[in-house]
Scaffold this motif. Structure first.
Motif, mmCIF file in Angstrom:
data_model
loop_
_atom_site.group_PDB
_atom_site.id
_atom_site.type_symbol
_atom_site.label_atom_id
_atom_site.label_comp_id
_atom_site.label_asym_id
_atom_site.label_seq_id
_atom_site.Cartn_x
_atom_site.Cartn_y
_atom_site.Cartn_z
ATOM 1 N N THR A 416 0.842 -1.195 0.000
ATOM 2 C CA THR A 416 0.000 0.000 0.000
ATOM 3 C C THR A 416 0.877 1.245 0.000
ATOM 4 O O THR A 416 1.746 1.394 0.859
ATOM 5 C CB THR A 416 -0.902 -0.005 1.242
ATOM 6 O OG1 THR A 416 -1.724 -1.170 1.176
ATOM 7 C CG2 THR A 416 -1.787 1.222 1.264
ATOM 8 N N GLN A 417 0.665 2.116 -0.959
ATOM 9 C CA GLN A 417 1.440 3.342 -1.058
ATOM 10 C C GLN A 417 0.693 4.485 -0.382
ATOM 11 O O GLN A 417 -0.529 4.556 -0.470
ATOM 12 C CB GLN A 417 1.665 3.706 -2.537
ATOM 13 C CG GLN A 417 2.338 2.606 -3.331
ATOM 14 C CD GLN A 417 3.709 2.273 -2.781
ATOM 15 O OE1 GLN A 417 4.609 3.081 -2.821
ATOM 16 N NE2 GLN A 417 3.851 1.066 -2.236
ATOM 17 N N PRO A 418 1.430 5.370 0.277
ATOM 18 C CA PRO A 418 0.732 6.492 0.919
ATOM 19 C C PRO A 418 0.102 7.418 -0.130
ATOM 20 O O PRO A 418 0.654 7.607 -1.215
ATOM 21 C CB PRO A 418 1.832 7.210 1.700
ATOM 22 C CG PRO A 418 3.126 6.682 1.197
ATOM 23 C CD PRO A 418 2.876 5.373 0.521
ATOM 24 N N LEU A 449 -12.272 4.295 -5.283
ATOM 25 C CA LEU A 449 -11.559 3.609 -6.357
ATOM 26 C C LEU A 449 -10.177 3.224 -5.839
ATOM 27 O O LEU A 449 -9.521 4.014 -5.171
ATOM 28 C CB LEU A 449 -11.395 4.525 -7.566
ATOM 29 C CG LEU A 449 -12.641 4.806 -8.385
ATOM 30 C CD1 LEU A 449 -12.339 5.838 -9.465
ATOM 31 C CD2 LEU A 449 -13.187 3.536 -9.024
ATOM 32 N N LEU A 450 -9.765 2.024 -6.147
ATOM 33 C CA LEU A 450 -8.436 1.567 -5.780
ATOM 34 C C LEU A 450 -7.545 1.745 -7.001
ATOM 35 O O LEU A 450 -7.804 1.161 -8.056
ATOM 36 C CB LEU A 450 -8.499 0.099 -5.390
ATOM 37 C CG LEU A 450 -7.176 -0.593 -5.075
ATOM 38 C CD1 LEU A 450 -6.635 -0.122 -3.732
ATOM 39 C CD2 LEU A 450 -7.367 -2.100 -5.046
ATOM 40 N N ARG A 451 -6.516 2.579 -6.874
ATOM 41 C CA ARG A 451 -5.541 2.704 -7.966
ATOM 42 C C ARG A 451 -4.458 1.671 -7.744
ATOM 43 O O ARG A 451 -3.966 1.501 -6.631
ATOM 44 C CB ARG A 451 -4.922 4.104 -7.995
ATOM 45 C CG ARG A 451 -5.876 5.167 -8.481
ATOM 46 C CD ARG A 451 -5.178 6.525 -8.488
ATOM 47 N NE ARG A 451 -4.081 6.575 -9.438
ATOM 48 C CZ ARG A 451 -3.093 7.470 -9.379
ATOM 49 N NH1 ARG A 451 -3.042 8.357 -8.410
ATOM 50 N NH2 ARG A 451 -2.136 7.473 -10.292
ATOM 51 N N SER A 452 -4.083 1.006 -8.792
ATOM 52 C CA SER A 452 -3.175 -0.124 -8.663
ATOM 53 C C SER A 452 -2.218 -0.149 -9.846
ATOM 54 O O SER A 452 -2.612 0.076 -10.984
ATOM 55 C CB SER A 452 -4.032 -1.393 -8.642
ATOM 56 O OG SER A 452 -3.229 -2.519 -8.436
ATOM 57 N N LYS A 453 -0.931 -0.382 -9.533
ATOM 58 C CA LYS A 453 0.073 -0.507 -10.600
ATOM 59 C C LYS A 453 0.872 -1.771 -10.360
ATOM 60 O O LYS A 453 1.308 -2.017 -9.233
ATOM 61 C CB LYS A 453 1.062 0.667 -10.552
ATOM 62 C CG LYS A 453 0.641 1.843 -11.372
ATOM 63 C CD LYS A 453 1.745 2.889 -11.455
ATOM 64 C CE LYS A 453 1.166 4.166 -12.062
ATOM 65 N NZ LYS A 453 2.126 5.250 -12.204
ATOM 66 N N MET A 464 5.658 -7.010 -8.096
ATOM 67 C CA MET A 464 5.067 -6.222 -7.014
ATOM 68 C C MET A 464 3.845 -5.505 -7.541
ATOM 69 O O MET A 464 3.800 -5.101 -8.700
ATOM 70 C CB MET A 464 6.053 -5.172 -6.505
ATOM 71 C CG MET A 464 7.229 -5.775 -5.786
ATOM 72 S SD MET A 464 8.100 -4.517 -4.876
ATOM 73 C CE MET A 464 9.512 -5.500 -4.342
ATOM 74 N N VAL A 465 2.860 -5.350 -6.677
ATOM 75 C CA VAL A 465 1.675 -4.565 -7.006
ATOM 76 C C VAL A 465 1.621 -3.408 -6.015
ATOM 77 O O VAL A 465 1.682 -3.626 -4.806
ATOM 78 C CB VAL A 465 0.397 -5.416 -6.918
ATOM 79 C CG1 VAL A 465 -0.834 -4.559 -7.153
ATOM 80 C CG2 VAL A 465 0.445 -6.562 -7.927
ATOM 81 N N LEU A 466 1.585 -2.190 -6.539
ATOM 82 C CA LEU A 466 1.503 -1.013 -5.673
ATOM 83 C C LEU A 466 0.065 -0.508 -5.686
ATOM 84 O O LEU A 466 -0.492 -0.223 -6.752
ATOM 85 C CB LEU A 466 2.429 0.090 -6.197
ATOM 86 C CG LEU A 466 3.884 -0.299 -6.468
ATOM 87 C CD1 LEU A 466 4.689 0.943 -6.887
ATOM 88 C CD2 LEU A 466 4.509 -0.957 -5.253
ATOM 89 N N ASN A 467 -0.534 -0.420 -4.522
ATOM 90 C CA ASN A 467 -1.903 0.068 -4.418
ATOM 91 C C ASN A 467 -1.925 1.367 -3.635
ATOM 92 O O ASN A 467 -1.179 1.547 -2.687
ATOM 93 C CB ASN A 467 -2.794 -0.940 -3.675
ATOM 94 C CG ASN A 467 -2.953 -2.235 -4.446
ATOM 95 O OD1 ASN A 467 -3.045 -2.229 -5.672
ATOM 96 N ND2 ASN A 467 -2.964 -3.342 -3.735
ATOM 97 N N ILE A 468 -2.798 2.251 -4.035
ATOM 98 C CA ILE A 468 -2.993 3.484 -3.279
ATOM 99 C C ILE A 468 -3.962 3.190 -2.149
ATOM 100 O O ILE A 468 -5.003 2.568 -2.360
ATOM 101 C CB ILE A 468 -3.575 4.572 -4.202
ATOM 102 C CG1 ILE A 468 -2.476 5.424 -4.763
ATOM 103 C CG2 ILE A 468 -4.570 5.471 -3.490
ATOM 104 C CD1 ILE A 468 -1.919 6.426 -3.791
ATOM 105 N N ALA A 469 -3.593 3.633 -0.957
ATOM 106 C CA ALA A 469 -4.471 3.452 0.192
ATOM 107 C C ALA A 469 -5.804 4.132 -0.077
ATOM 108 O O ALA A 469 -5.851 5.283 -0.484
ATOM 109 C CB ALA A 469 -3.829 4.059 1.431
ATOM 110 N N PRO A 477 -5.794 -0.057 5.265
ATOM 111 C CA PRO A 477 -4.956 -0.265 4.089
ATOM 112 C C PRO A 477 -4.311 -1.648 4.193
ATOM 113 O O PRO A 477 -3.498 -1.874 5.082
ATOM 114 C CB PRO A 477 -3.933 0.864 4.162
ATOM 115 C CG PRO A 477 -4.001 1.406 5.545
ATOM 116 C CD PRO A 477 -5.220 0.880 6.225
ATOM 117 N N ARG A 478 -4.736 -2.553 3.325
ATOM 118 C CA ARG A 478 -4.261 -3.932 3.434
ATOM 119 C C ARG A 478 -3.060 -4.178 2.527
ATOM 120 O O ARG A 478 -2.915 -3.552 1.497
ATOM 121 C CB ARG A 478 -5.385 -4.902 3.033
ATOM 122 C CG ARG A 478 -6.564 -4.870 3.978
ATOM 123 C CD ARG A 478 -7.748 -5.633 3.392
ATOM 124 N NE ARG A 478 -8.982 -5.177 4.006
ATOM 125 C CZ ARG A 478 -9.739 -5.919 4.818
ATOM 126 N NH1 ARG A 478 -9.413 -7.156 5.088
ATOM 127 N NH2 ARG A 478 -10.836 -5.425 5.355
#
Lengths: 582, 582
Positions: A416-418, A449-453, A464-469, A477-478
């Motif tokens: 989870t990214q800040p 909305l969950l932003r995910s890269k 790796m998957v980076l998700n926005i909290a 934030p999981r």
């Protein structure tokens, strides 16, 4: 090369910006006019402040809507310019950015534009000031850099040159190779910004979505190499307008900008600098386990999944749990259950840390007893500790056996990214670890909305998957660790029989829809296994455990070259997690 | 008319959505497929839940990429449809939305599309289900509603009709008058959404920026009147995809949607319902004054500005302060200094409250002694109390005199709107008070962007500015009352001489720039007065006081029909306030 940044790129007041820009190691700044206007310090004191901080003032900007105007307006514009020249003298700046005119009242014709710019350059020359003319992507008549160059050539004054801006050039799809046709000494300034590819009005795109080089989709380093080939010797200067940067911590953004320029230089210099030591796999993932007094522990979940505790650290409260090629460390130092560190197999841990350090990543101090293995680690912007491992770390735990099992290794980790720092995370994992972006998504969540890269090393050994909290009532934030296996149905059968409470329940409605779309094994429904199929026929089977603290586990099986992460099913998981399915 | 809403329009899980939608008074819902898939309840229980809540299930949606496909894909699509028909039977829904195909593999030709849709309608008819075919604005071949109608006419099946969606029609700039060419009984469903005018890709615009009717720039009620003229008798149904709504409180958003449909009906019915009783001016602004023990009080600022305390409420700790036509109430009931209420002159206070109540605004209970004036008030979404006054309220204070002075009245008030609820505030002030939007802006702030919308009554007697609360370190969401005067320079001269500490300091750099752009009186700089000039030559002089708690005052002078709010100067004010200039 000298490195500079426009004050508009970071948040705060002008004095805060200057201090942060200097602290990040920049050599100079572009003073953005609005920052100066709102500053209580007179220009002389701003000049002194910058000098004290070791910053040169490389550019004053912007001066708008000057050229291609009727005679009466020209007189007013020259008067306006004289005011700015006086200001620049007080500020100690000798280069003024003049943007191509965007006013609907502009009069056409290159001769007129050139004549008026020549006049401006003559006035500027009297005060030792130079004019850098820039084609805005949305300029009324002049919006291509080669058009700006035609006009500057016509004007033919030594104090008139160009400012090139990677956003204005690349956002229009112009080929930057034409830059090599411009004599280097006529390129007075180079501004750099990257941007994600967005289908929107170019002005809005520019004002809200620019980002630092390496954070978007433009080939900024390719453009810079053309500018260098042309003979440009001035600074690389960042100029970014970004809604998130505007709200982010000033010093952090400035440091992130510096990291982007260092990474850009790395790319340009090729072998001249250390390249990322690309990790060859996951050595381990380290999880903080909760207090035994408070509910379920990660160790219980791991035991249910077939992991065994195979070792204990000699001096720290850390256990090694293993199954197949998957190694997880459980750290009992307290706090909520969370994913705290990732170990990466590295052919050159020392070189990897040195490279990370050159990219401004904080190197972590490791207290260790003399007989313990050396561990090189840096902190990622999201707080995760990244360890570079050569294999010797395992000896600390003296594991007495291999643990054969259904799980074969770690497939990926999701972090989870800040909020406001998504781009920073991407740049870190890209430049420091050499991961490549695979794509980004926005997924509906019950409360946002969950932003995910997704990012992966070449070959996919590290994903790796980076998700926005997200934000939302009662939101956690999981993070998760996804474990690979070769026979997910067998894993699911065993878990369903032995530990049904460990599995996240999947609604029957999901399977009604799945069966409408695909001819799938009815056992998927019975076992609660999720399914995805890509366009090339690759298939993905996966399931989730319940969440402990902030952490859950996913078990995945990739079939037929499937490269994704089951994103189509993520909204189902998010909804079940929010509904208290845990 | 019956009112419905798509479950995707609000946040939360499906069961939370249904409860909130029923509580807001809707008659029916469109079940959005993703909400159902993630719901742990089987369709039968969702049907029962809706029925228990008094909601009909008016539509199931969406069914995508069905028509205009090769034969093998048709067979798979029909199989997929049969699954959805069975689901709809269990759910008790008999209308399926079929969106025009967006797949790049679609095969062209109206005959093919019509034939395949007829086949689908035949299958649907066997189960008593009807198909509502909708032209998506980004449909591959079919993206105009009249094209969808041509195909439906060709298919010619009683179970095949159209779904019209105001966003898909108005976002493309299609003229909705053509709707009147469609027989009303072939319009199976009507979906409504508004949107701000944005220059961006229509798919992104639709997915992220839709809003409720009356919150954007589309003429939604004009479109609805064409649909009604065509003979449509089904529900008005909201279908909104909005990033803010996704994160907002479920019940609040549902109620806001209902308000938008009631306001839309008001517009359609004309004299059939109470129209807004448009206020004719500001009766007063009420401010909570701080604790006398803690620093500066609002009363000190008012005294400095030349206000006099002219009355005290007989039973409440409220004082009346007056100058010219400006009346301010200071309420000493505690709490931080803040703007808590606005009194509006109304020709029919009772009617105004009744109208506000019909638009779901909470009417405020007023405890009063029998001899006191009646005060009708409602709460705005941002928490501000709005009083409708006929003049009798002044008798409570028995003011013994008029206070002549430099200030002539209240020019406008600026209110901070809660994050995620900006659109709700605009709809409230528009529908309840009859204010008209004047324009919206994004202004740079040292720590973000300030979104701002101005609204005014016809004629401009009541003006309000709605600002979105910023986020940022140490941020205070500020409100202000702007006071009008006829000679700002005189006011400024007096304040500068007598109370210099009350004025927000304006940087000298601002004046250097102002003098570069305009030929202005040098005294502006000396007095710290800000200046703006509009395109028609109207001029605006203004200054700000320091902030007390959350409140500051502005003093303004409008010259030559200036209609704005000095937005060009707001970034200067924001920066000075952030820098501790207060």
């Amino acid at each position: 090369m000298r490195k500079s940044i426009a004050t508009v790129s970071v948040s705060g007041t002008l004095t805060e910006k200057l201090a942060a820009i200097a602290a990040a190691g920049f050599d100079g700044v572009e003073i953005f006019e609005n920052d100066l206007l709102a500053c209580p310090l007179p220009p002389e004191q701003i000049r002194d402040r910058a000098a004290d901080l070791g910053l040169t003032i490389d550019l004053y900007q912007p001066f708008r809507d000057f050229e291609s105007v009727p005679a009466d307006l020209l007189a007013r514009n020259l008067r306006r310019a004289e005011h700015k020249f006086r200001l620049m003298e007080r500020l100690g700046a000798d280069l003024l950015l003049v943007c191509s005119n965007v006013s609907p009242t502009v009069v056409g014709g290159d001769e007129l534009a050139a004549g008026q710019l020549r006049l401006l350059a003559e006035r500027a020359a009297e005060r030792g000031i130079r004019i850098a003319y820039e084609a805005l992507a949305w300029g009324r008549h002049v919006n291509e850099y080669l058009h700006a160059w035609r006009i500057a050539r016509l004007a033919d004054h030594p104090n008139l040159g160009l400012c090139l801006d990677s956003f204005h050039i690349l956002s229009r799809g112009s080929d930057p190779i034409g830059i090599e046709a411009i004599p280097g000494e006529k390129i007075f300034f180079l501004q750099l910004a990257d941007a994600p590819l967005l289908a929107m009005d170019v002005l809005q795109w520019s004002r809200h979505y620019r980002c630092f080089p390496g954070q978007g989709n433009f080939d900024v380093s390719g453009l810079v190499s053309h500018v260098l080939n042309a003979g440009y010797a001035g600074p690389l200067s960042l100029e970014v307008f970004n809604d998130h940067f505007r709200q982010a911590d000033t010093r952090r953004t400035a440091r992130d900008g510096m990291r982007s320029l260092i990474a850009l230089e790395d790319t340009l210099k090729g072998a001249g600098r250390a390249h990322p030591v690309v990790p060859s796999g996951f050595a381990f993932a380290e999880l903080a386990d909760g207090d035994p007094a408070e509910g379920r522990r990660i160790s219980e979940v791991l035991a249910g999944l077939g992991f065994l505790r195979t070792g204990t650290h000699p001096t720290k409260p850390v256990e090694l749990w293993q199954q197949g090629g998957a190694r997880l460390l459980l750290n009992a130092t307290g706090g909520d259950p969370a994913l705290v560190a990732i170990g990466l197999d590295s052919a050159d841990p020392g070189g990897a840390v040195k490279h990370a350090e050159s990219l401004l990543s904080p190197v972590l101090p490791r207290e260790r007893a003399p007989e313990e293995a050396r561990l090189d680690a840096v902190a990622a912007p999201d707080g995760t500790e990244i360890f570079f491992c050569d294999g010797s770390w395992l000896s600390d735990f003296e594991p007495d056996r291999q643990v054969p099992g259904e799980i074969t290794g770690i497939d990926h980790v999701a972090l989870t990214q800040p909020w406001h720092y998504f781009d920073e995370g991407e740049l870190f994992y890209r430049s420091v670890l050499g991961l490549r972006p695979q794509g980004s998504l926005e997924l509906p969540d019950p409360y946002g909305l969950l932003r995910s890269k997704a990012m992966a090393s070449p070959g996919g050994a590290v994903r790796m998957v980076l998700n926005i909290a997200q934000v939302g009532p009662g939101d956690i934030p999981r993070q998760h660790v996804a474990l690979a296996c070769d026979d997910l149905m067998a894993v699911a059968r065993r878990l369903r029989a032995e530990h049904p409470g460990l599995l996240l329940p999947i609604p029957a409605n999901y399977y009604d829809d799945l069966e409408a779309r695909h001819e799938v094994d009815p056992e998927l429904r019975h076992l609660g296994v999720l399914y995805d199929k890509d366009e090339r026929g690759g298939e993905f089977l996966h399931l989730y455990t319940v969440t402990v603290g902030r952490v859950f586990f996913e078990i995945v099986q990739r079939i037929g070259g499937y490269e994704g992460y089951g994103a189509a099913n993520a909204p189902i998981r998010l909804a079940v997690q929010h509904s208290g399915g845990n």
